[in-house]
Design a protein around this motif. Structure first.
Motif, mmCIF file in Angstrom:
data_model
loop_
_atom_site.group_PDB
_atom_site.id
_atom_site.type_symbol
_atom_site.label_atom_id
_atom_site.label_comp_id
_atom_site.label_asym_id
_atom_site.label_seq_id
_atom_site.Cartn_x
_atom_site.Cartn_y
_atom_site.Cartn_z
ATOM 1 N N VAL A 85 0.540 -1.233 0.006
ATOM 2 C CA VAL A 85 -0.235 0.160 0.065
ATOM 3 C C VAL A 85 1.116 1.576 0.222
ATOM 4 C CG1 VAL A 85 -1.969 1.159 1.349
ATOM 5 C CG2 VAL A 85 -2.377 -1.033 1.015
ATOM 6 N N HIS A 88 -5.612 -1.191 -2.630
ATOM 7 C CA HIS A 88 -5.623 -0.589 -1.611
ATOM 8 C C HIS A 88 -6.300 -1.621 -1.117
ATOM 9 C CE1 HIS A 88 -8.727 -0.113 -5.254
ATOM 10 N NE2 HIS A 88 -9.627 0.089 -4.191
ATOM 11 N N ASP A 89 -7.286 -1.104 0.193
ATOM 12 C CA ASP A 89 -8.180 -2.045 1.023
ATOM 13 C C ASP A 89 -9.593 -1.608 0.366
ATOM 14 O OD1 ASP A 89 -10.358 -2.569 2.788
ATOM 15 O OD2 ASP A 89 -9.126 -1.942 4.910
ATOM 16 N N ASP A 138 -5.456 -0.937 -8.044
ATOM 17 C CA ASP A 138 -6.521 0.665 -7.653
ATOM 18 C C ASP A 138 -6.718 0.896 -9.451
ATOM 19 O OD1 ASP A 138 -6.016 1.327 -5.171
ATOM 20 O OD2 ASP A 138 -3.839 3.053 -6.240
#
Lengths: 649, 318
Positions: B100, B106-107, B261
């Motif tokens: 990250v 990303h989460d 992403d």
């Protein structure tokens, strides 16, 4: 005195003295260990060189500043395109040309026909039978995923090997550069070069294919070079006299004359590719290897054995086929087309029949997992019974080995001062090959000390030492039994072939169940693998003893024991040494894999480097392992040479 | 100029398409396959297949690629893989956070599940050491866990060293009579339990939930002093004033979903679905059981699970 007439002897004598002096010095260091300054026990911190950082910096430079990444990505895209085509044909991945998957009956028939064309009915049955086994055991898709990579990787490797081999043959400089690289590449543990592949290529089938190419190309280069070298000059002359251009001379004269060697190289490429199936799945190669690891993760030994059998069968089929191809000389047939291409016509007929069958019933297109046969139940039961049966013995054995053999030995290895080990190695080198060998030994051992991984390297050395010693104790007698007569020898060698291609991960699990996570399990696993070459070379060595010598010894009244000890074994010794050498190499490979049981040696760090994609560390550890192997290789081969040459005794 | 044309074209497409399509499908998903990485444990493979089949049901094409479970975050970050369905806080938190920080990943969502990793024993161990699961009781019967290589101390079988579990620090901090022996792989841990099961040998080892082992061998986690934030860094935190790691691991670690992403723009509909995906511990264990205990193939297990649990996943795809 004799020495006056033999110019070599004084040198030999001196060599012996110097070696003894060095070894004595090493012994003194060991004896006075407790009085030594710390700098002689282990290299002082300040001398440890950050090799890993340097390699990482070099890789970062190549990747970011030289833009190597764009190149490798372009190469891997090209490879991926080929993989997509084979993946579509073999298991119907939705990619161009969108025609697959080819029904299994068609592939089995094709394999059978290829077998027949190359080696008659027996090979045909073996080849077709293997594919039928794969299909009815429900492993079709996995096996095709594996093969879809191999059918791309193996030809690539062959082409690359041919090109590099020719280059080395043509230019002496290329050979000088390639030779040490090949030596190291062939003794580097697989994980070491898997890490840069992950960085430069990524993960997935393409990474699997590329790692397979890297792993399988060295023997092809060597065999190409050997083949081109051994083309008799008369043939070249006659080619030149018929007015061949240089290109024609290469493609029409030299390469065809080197056919046998080159095809042996092809055979090696195929075998190495299959050996890589399981390991390459760590970086995303799909198929049998990946499935095998998944099944082992859930302790499904029976199902993994089925996959192991498939890998062995594939290896045997491809090995026999490529060897048959190497032996077969090109034949010329005459007559009408159908007569000349009878086999081709039959094959076409079978293919048509296969497609028709597949259209009639889906079973002939693909056997689903639900319809598959399985041997897993009985295999699991047998493995369970065997473990129960020998469990009481292993409990005691484990206790005995750990308390009285392994822990003391391991502590002793770690207790030795680094300086004494380095000196002793130099002494050994001097004893076998004079100053040059002493320097070679130091050149291999010193970097290990400088890298800062000394303790771990000593644990690896200890594991390999114990495993190979045990392997010798078991393997040589087995080889003696096996060499008794021709039929038995052939059977033993078949078992050796099988044991060598059977994925070693599978027996890690039963070994842990027997011994637990400890050194006994590690050594047992390594030993199994290291015994194979010893048995093989003992048999080969004894078979190679000329029958006339045996006969003349028998006539002079030698007993069976005398015959063995004084005639056969000494004559077989050079081959035995090659076996021991191979055994060390195998042990070094396996000790890295045994990290999956749980070790504290170089292998464990290697595993860590792989999971954190640390190229530099992986390479340093890999080189440490490779150097140990190369040093053993140098010493043993030198020793065998000096024994073989008349002045050596 | 080119950008302007593209913008205009884009606007025109949206203007034309908007009245025709449902609002959820404002932008079309790319026809390129969504690459889902799979690893070597079954719950993750089945879950990947479940989500993959959901995507396929929405008209996407999906491909599975097997990868190393640590190296995968680098692959997702570069877009070689599109998402990762099981990000374990304990096992992969560090790799995930590092990726990250580099950017590109990303989460995307969190499962409604807690993960826990700690010292664990199969239930038969309790017969030899009745005071369990208390850690002090465990320490009192340390001799029962002794092996030849550990002498009279007990053996704790840890996971591979690269899992960085700080077991040795815990043993030191709590002054336990145990020696940590690290296994080299999860398979080695299971093989040890299977061997211990034969004659009910007491064993204490590293384990985690949810996984298939709990379905095969019922067992419990050892109760260490409760995890408090900072007990791994600050000696003052935790029961022993001058030691770090004087505590158990967090009993409620996260289980997240990570995504590349670029996924949001390339496959917007699939991404929207992914954000709704959330499985519970029971569901994850069930998925693992279908493969590890019932012997199904992961693909078939995914199909079977989806047939039985339509109410769970159907709403996510709408």
């Amino acid at each position: 005195m004799m020495t006056a007439t033999l110019p070599q002897a004084p040198f030999r004598l001196e060599q012996k003295r110097i070696a003894q002096a060095i070894l004595l010095a090493a012994l003194v260091l060991v004896l006075f260990r407790n009085a030594l300054p710390a700098g002689l026990l282990r290299l002082p911190e300040g001398l440890i060189l950050p090799f890993a950082d340097w390699i990482n910096a070099a890789f970062a430079f190549a990747r970011d500043d030289l833009g190597l990444m764009a190149l490798t990505r372009a190469v891997s895209d090209a490879v991926e395109f080929c993989l997509d085509v084979t993946a579509n044909m073999l298991y119907g991945k939705s990619r161009w040309p969108n025609v697959g998957p080819i029904p299994w009956v068609v592939i089995a028939a094709t394999a059978g026909m290829a077998g027949h064309a190359l080696g008659g009915w027996r090979l045909a049955t073996l080849a077709a039978g293997t594919f039928v086994w794969i299909a009815v055991m429900g492993q079709w898709k996995w096996a095709m995923e594996t093969l879809s990579v191999i059918v791309v990787a193996a030809p690539l490797s062959v082409l690359l090997g041919l090109a590099l081999g020719t280059l080395a043959w043509r230019y002496r400089l290329a050979e000088r550069i390639l030779n040490p690289i090949l030596n190291i590449a062939q003794s580097l543990p697989h994980f070491a070069y898997m890490i840069p592949v992950v960085v430069f290529i990524g993960v997935g089938p393409k990474a699997g294919a590329i790692v397979t190419v890297i792993f399988s190309v060295p023997p092809m280069i060597r065999m190409t070079l050997l083949g081109l070298r051994s083309v008799p000059p008369e043939i070249i002359e006659s080619g030149k006299m018929s007015g061949a251009t240089r290109l024609q001379l290469m493609t029409r004269v030299r390469l065809p004359s080197a056919r046998t060697e080159i095809l042996i190289g092809v055979n090696q490429v195929i075998m190495q590719s299959l050996a890589m199936v399981v390991l390459a799945s760590f970086i995303g190669m799909p198929g049998l290897g990946q499935k095998l690891l998944q099944l082992l993760q859930a302790l499904k030994i029976g199902l993994s054995v089925e996959i192991g059998v498939t890998i062995v069968l594939l290896a045997i089929v491809l090995d026999r086929m490529s060897k048959a191809w190497a032996v077969k000389q090109p034949a010329h047939a005459e007559g009408p087309w159908l007569h000349r291409h009878r086999l081709l016509a039959i094959w076409l007929g079978l293919v048509a029949l296969g497609f028709a069958l597949a259209a009639l019933h889906p079973y002939f297109a693909e056997v689903e997992r639900k319809q598959a046969l399985s041997l897993a139940g009985p295999v699991d039961a047998v493995v369970g019974r065997v473990i129960d049966l020998i469990d009481p013995v292993t409990d005691w054995l484990r206790w005995f080995l750990i308390t009285w053999v392994l822990i003391p030995l391991r502590d002793a290895f770690l207790w030795l001062p680094t300086s004494a080990v380095l000196l002793a190695l130099a002494g050994l080198g001097w004893r076998t090959g004079g100053l040059r060998s002493a320097l070679v030994c130091l050149a291999f051992a010193l970097p290990i000390a400088l890298s800062g991984w000394w303790d771990r390297a000593m644990i690896t050395a200890y594991t390999v030492f114990v495993a190979v010693a045990l392997a010798l104790m078991i393997g040589v007698p087995l080889g003696l039994v096996g060499a008794a007569n021709e039929t038995r020898a052939r059977r033993f060698l078949l078992v050796c072939d099988t044991a060598q291609t059977f994925p070693s991960f599978i027996y890690l699990i039963p070994v842990i169940m027997l011994f637990g996570v400890n050194d006994v399990a590690v050594i047992a696993a390594v030993m199994v693998f290291a015994t194979v070459p010893i048995v093989r070379y003992t048999i080969e060595g004894l078979r190679g003893v000329p029958p006339e010598i045996v006969e003349s010894a028998q006539m002079s009244g030698a007993s069976r024991g005398q015959l063995l000890w004084h005639v056969k074994l000494p004559l077989a010794l050079p081959t035995l040494v090659v076996g021991a050498n191979q055994s060390i190499m195998f042990a070094l490979f396996m000790v890295i894999i045994a990290a999956f049981i749980g070790t504290q040696d170089l292998g464990q760090e290697m595993q860590r480097a792989l999971s954190s994609a640390d190229v530099g560390k992986g390479f340093v550890l890999g080189l440490a392992v490779a150097f140990m192997g190369l040093m053993a290789d140098h010493l043993l081969l030198r020793w065998a040479q000096s024994r073989a040459s008349p002045g050596g005794k | 100029m080119q950008r302007l044309t593209r913008l205009l074209l884009g606007a025109a497409t949206i203007a034309l398409a908007a009245p025709l399509l449902a609002p959820a499908a404002l932008a079309e998903d790319s026809p390129d396959p969504i690459v889902i990485p799979i690893h070597n444990w079954s719950s993750q493979i089945v879950m990947s297949n479940v989500v993959g089949q959901m995507f396929e049901g929405m008209g996407n094409s999906v491909e599975y690629v097997s990868t190393d479970s640590q190296a995968v975050y680098e692959a997702v970050r570069l877009g070689d893989a599109t998402l990762e369905l099981e990000v374990w806080e304990g096992a992969f938190g560090a790799s995930f956070d590092a990726a990250v920080a580099k950017g590109g990943i990303h989460d995307a969502a969190s499962h409604n599940a807690v993960t826990r990793e700690d010292w664990w024993y199969p239930l038969w161990t309790k017969e030899a050491c009745p005071g369990l699961p208390d850690w002090k009781a465990l320490n009192d019967c340390a001799a029962k866990f002794a092996t030849p290589e550990t002498g009279d101390k007990g053996r704790f079988l840890g996971g591979p060293v690269d899992w960085l579990k700080h077991d040795q620090e815990k043993v030191d901090a709590l002054g336990m009579n145990f020696v940590v022996v690290n296994a080299g792989s999860a398979a080695a841990l299971w093989a040890e339990i299977a061997a211990a099961e034969k004659d009910k040998t007491p064993i204490v080892l590293f384990n985690w939930t949810p996984n298939f082992a709990e379905a095969v061998w019922p067992g419990e986690f050892v109760n260490f002093p409760e995890w408090v934030e900072g007990c791994d860094k600050d000696p003052a935190v935790g029961p022993i004033p001058d030691k770090t790691y004087d505590c158990g691991n967090p009993a409620n670690g996260y289980l997240k979903i990570a995504a590349w992403d670029g996924m949001k723009d390339k496959w917007p509909a699939a991404y929207a679905t992914l954000q709704k995906v959330s499985f519970t511990n029971a569901q994850i264990a069930e998925m693992a059981k279908l493969v590890d205990v019932d012997g199904m193939e992961p693909e078939d297990a995914a199909t079977a699970w989806m047939e039985a649990n339509e109410a769970v996943w159907k709403p996510w795809t709408e």
